[in-house]
Design a protein around this motif. Structure first.
Motif, PDB file in Angstrom:
ATOM      1  N   LEU A  47      34.580 -28.236 145.984  1.00 50.97           N
ATOM      2  CA  LEU A  47      35.769 -27.531 146.463  1.00 50.97           C
ATOM      3  C   LEU A  47      36.015 -27.804 147.943  1.00 50.97           C
ATOM      4  N   VAL A  58      41.602 -22.185 148.781  1.00 58.33           N
ATOM      5  CA  VAL A  58      40.552 -23.019 148.197  1.00 58.33           C
ATOM      6  C   VAL A  58      41.146 -23.872 147.081  1.00 58.33           C
ATOM      7  N   VAL A  69      32.463 -17.925 148.063  1.00 63.24           N
ATOM      8  CA  VAL A  69      32.753 -19.323 148.394  1.00 63.24           C
ATOM      9  C   VAL A  69      31.858 -19.701 149.561  1.00 63.24           C
ATOM     10  N   LYS A 125      31.502 -22.347 144.721  1.00 67.51           N
ATOM     11  CA  LYS A 125      31.762 -20.918 144.547  1.00 67.51           C
ATOM     12  C   LYS A 125      31.010 -20.383 143.338  1.00 67.51           C
ATOM     13  N   ALA A 156      38.500 -26.127 151.430  1.00 69.06           N
ATOM     14  CA  ALA A 156      39.278 -24.974 151.887  1.00 69.06           C
ATOM     15  C   ALA A 156      40.226 -25.387 152.996  1.00 69.06           C
TER      16      ALA A 156
END
Length: 228
Positions: A154, A199, A129, A92, A156
């Protein structure tokens, strides 16, 4: 009398934040005394002082016998009909809001319709993102001096719910509460019609997925439906 009303309001809010607990209480599947012991420290924290166990228990009994719509049951029904996916290898960027940044994120959205890309618009910034494989393309569109923050690694959680989520209060809060109870830190949340996107850090992705899947499974059991 005033204190009892305050205890009742806090007990009601705490129970409604947990749709499974709410449904179990209304269905007579949970021991009210045990739930009162569980809730008492949280009510005391909210009130900033001691609360008797009897007051919490009385509030639970009043809740169980109250008339009106069962919000917890509605939340459980929506979650029971939901499914969850996990998307990994994301990054992100937080970009300072400006006319140039607005043009840039608009162009980005138009060019990358076939990849995972979420753009959140805040008062002073945009949060983008994206799949890590397009990171360089995202970086190229950021106006000079506009990058506020960047993160990688990351994941999600994508919870896809039935259309009823739009008119059912408490679904997103139930998901976030379950994640908080498992010690999962949430980086960003996006709610878009039927999709709730949460996230988290990649290392917490598996734990977060298991926590929400457990919540969905519990809700399915409570309302008596099988796997959807």
């Amino acid at each position: 009398m005033y204190q009892k009303r305050t205890v009742s309001s806090y007990v009601r809010k705490l129970v409604q934040m947990d749709p499974c607990l709410h449904a179990m209480l209304r269905g007579g599947l949970a021991n009210a005394s045990a739930v009162a012991r569980y809730l008492r420290p949280r009510v005391e924290l909210l009130m900033g002082g001691p609360v008797s166990g009897e007051a919490v228990l009385a509030a639970l009994k009043r809740m169980k016998g109250s008339e009106g719509e069962d919000v917890g049951q509605r939340v459980a029904s929506v979650l029971a009909a939901s499914r969850i996916d996990l998307k990994t290898d994301l990054g992100k960027m937080v970009i300072r809001r400006s006319p140039q940044a607005a043009d840039a994120v608009g162009e980005l959205a138009a060019r990358h319709r076939r990849v995972f890309l979420q753009i959140l618009q805040g008062i002073s910034s945009y949060t983008v993102v994206y799949e890590s494989r397009i990171r360089e393309k995202v970086a190229r569109i950021v106006p000079p001096g506009s990058l506020i923050e960047e993160a990688s690694g990351l994941a999600a959680l994508i919870v896809i719910s039935p259309p009823e989520i739009s008119s059912t209060p408490g679904v997103v809060s139930a998901i976030l509460q379950r994640l908080a109870s498992r010690g999962v830190n949430v980086e960003e949340v996006v709610s878009c019609h039927r999709d709730t996107i949460v996230v988290v850090r990649s290392e917490e992705g598996g734990r977060a997925f298991d926590a929400v899947q457990e919540l969905i499974t519990e809700c399915r059991s409570l309302i008596g439906v099988g796997k959807i």
